[in-house]
Motif scaffolding. Structure first.
Motif, short mmCIF file in Angstrom:
data_model
loop_
_atom_site.label_atom_id
_atom_site.label_comp_id
_atom_site.label_asym_id
_atom_site.label_seq_id
_atom_site.Cartn_x
_atom_site.Cartn_y
_atom_site.Cartn_z
N MET A 164 -24.16 -0.54 2.78
CA MET A 164 -22.72 -0.50 3.06
C MET A 164 -21.97 0.15 1.90
SD MET A 164 -19.97 -3.65 3.57
CE MET A 164 -20.39 -4.10 5.25
N THR A 165 -20.93 0.90 2.27
CA THR A 165 -19.98 1.42 1.29
C THR A 165 -18.61 0.92 1.67
OG1 THR A 165 -21.30 3.42 0.92
CG2 THR A 165 -19.01 3.47 0.20
N MET A 166 -17.97 0.20 0.76
CA MET A 166 -16.68 -0.43 1.00
C MET A 166 -15.57 0.41 0.38
SD MET A 166 -15.45 -4.17 -0.40
CE MET A 166 -16.90 -4.97 0.28
N VAL A 167 -14.55 0.74 1.16
CA VAL A 167 -13.44 1.53 0.66
C VAL A 167 -12.44 0.61 -0.04
CG1 VAL A 167 -11.52 3.05 1.27
CG2 VAL A 167 -13.71 3.26 2.46
N ILE A 168 -12.08 0.97 -1.27
CA ILE A 168 -11.12 0.19 -2.05
C ILE A 168 -10.06 1.11 -2.60
CG2 ILE A 168 -12.79 -1.61 -2.66
CD1 ILE A 168 -13.15 -0.26 -5.37
N LYS A 169 -8.98 0.54 -3.06
CA LYS A 169 -7.86 1.32 -3.59
C LYS A 169 -7.24 0.56 -4.75
CE LYS A 169 -3.45 3.43 -2.15
NZ LYS A 169 -3.78 4.83 -2.46
N ARG A 170 -7.02 1.26 -5.84
CA ARG A 170 -6.41 0.63 -7.00
C ARG A 170 -4.91 0.47 -6.78
NH1 ARG A 170 -8.57 0.52 -12.19
NH2 ARG A 170 -10.04 2.15 -11.51
N SER A 171 -4.42 -0.70 -7.13
CA SER A 171 -3.00 -0.95 -6.98
C SER A 171 -2.22 -0.19 -8.05
CB SER A 171 -2.70 -2.45 -7.09
OG SER A 171 -1.32 -2.68 -7.15
N LYS A 172 -1.21 0.57 -7.61
CA LYS A 172 -0.35 1.25 -8.57
C LYS A 172 0.67 0.29 -9.17
CE LYS A 172 -0.82 5.73 -6.26
NZ LYS A 172 -0.13 6.85 -5.58
N LEU A 173 0.84 -0.83 -8.49
CA LEU A 173 1.73 -1.87 -9.00
C LEU A 173 0.90 -2.87 -9.79
CD1 LEU A 173 3.62 -2.46 -5.65
CD2 LEU A 173 4.35 -0.98 -7.51
#
Length: 338
Positions: A164-173
């Motif tokens: 599995m590859t999980m998509v994540i995103k860094r919070s700019k806040l």
């Protein structure tokens, strides 16, 4: 939690040919869960499925399907449980059943009470024949799948346990601001900075808890670890077919994150691995609660989700146009100023 059996996992792997030409002919597939298996939107969802609730005047599932089509997905299997007939009737009368290169198939079940049950049911139907995207019908995104799919396939060639590859995103806040904005719990993740392998995943549901406890073996077995509480889980997963068989082998896997992800992270027998893919400029978020509903609605209106915005998405037989001061107006609508 018992160790996964090899039988179903081996059967799933056997269904996928090792021949590159055969793999090239397998269409890109997606499993869309049209049931969140939660009660967060009650009492509204007592009579209407969540995926058909309007999000900026468009049913939520429209955003998810529009993104999957634009991202190159060719076959989508929509799993319906609660209010299944409403979802099926809506899709059958929508534009999605007439797209030439985009197939939407509904799968109905009335006995499933969790995402785990849904994936076990799909495994029994034997409709997934390669890597697939796992997503829920309340997700809004405009990211490209090209890079994450390539990374996933390259890892699979080197290590078949990379399931599995999980998509994540860094919070700019700040993490606290982001959690307040989306109404989510604080998320702790440990990631190998070199390989991007996910090593630890924990939602902090106890907001009074100020410490994080890590198994010392995690530090001993990995030369480099990066701890995060500034990452947002986008709930977009690139999965290998073995994921479905793992749910079939483990009936205590019910929740995708609390059971499946954490179960694989602590299992050292089979050695299955989860990796992460961080997006930067793209948008991806899930309408998981009322606060997220409000936030994502504003993001759509403010065009952070372009091209999934009101003046691009079709609204029945009419379209909307963006006018001054951020106002959208449907065709045939007259605005009178007093």
């Amino acid at each position: 939690m018992g160790a996964p059996k090899k039988s179903a996992a081996a059967a799933a792997a056997a269904r996928v040919s090792d021949d590159p030409e055969e793999l090239a002919r397998v269409p890109l597939q997606a499993v869309l869960l049209a049931d969140s298996f939660t009660t967060k939107f009650r009492p509204i969802t007592l009579e209407r499925p969540k995926v058909l609730l309007p999000l900026v005047n468009v049913p939520m599932i429209e955003y998810t399907l529009a993104w999957l089509e634009s991202a190159g997905v060719e076959e989508v299997f929509v799993f319906c449980c609660a209010h299944a007939k409403q979802v099926i009737n809506y899709l059958e009368s929508s534009q999605w059943f007439s797209q030439p290169k985009f197939s939407v198939t509904t799968i109905e079940s009335h006995n499933s009470v969790s995402a785990g049950d849904a994936l076990r049911f799909i495994y029994e139907r034997n409709v997934i024949h390669g890597d697939f995207i796992l997503i829920s019908g309340d997700t809004v995104s405009n990211m490209s799948l090209t890079r994450v799919l390539q990374e996933h396939k390259e890892r699979r060639k080197k290590d078949s346990n990379a399931v599995m590859t999980m998509v994540i995103k860094r919070s700019k806040l700040s993490p606290v601001t982001q959690q307040s904005r989306l109404g989510t719990d604080e998320l702790f993740m440990a990631i190998d900075p070199d390989t991007k392998q996910l090593l630890y995943y924990e939602e902090n549901t106890n907001h009074l808890k100020a410490t994080l406890s890590l198994d010392k073996m995690l530090l001993i077995d990995n030369s480099s670890i990066r701890l995060h509480n500034d990452m947002q889980d986008c709930f977009i997963d690139i999965c290998s077919p073995e994921v479905l068989s793992l749910f079939t082998d483990n009936f205590d896997y019910q929740h995708l994150r609390r059971h499946f992800v954490k179960g694989l992270l602590v299992d050292d027998i089979m050695g299955y691995k989860i990796y992460t893919h961080e997006i930067h400029s793209s948008y991806a978020a899930r309408v998981d609660n009322y606060r997220a509903y409000d936030t994502i609605s504003k993001d759509i209106i403010q065009r952070w989700t372009y091209p999934l915005v009101p003046d691009v998405l079709l609204l029945g037989n009419s379209t909307t146009k963006l006018e001054r001061v951020g106002m959208y107006r449907a065709s045939g609508i007259l605005v009178q100023y007093c």
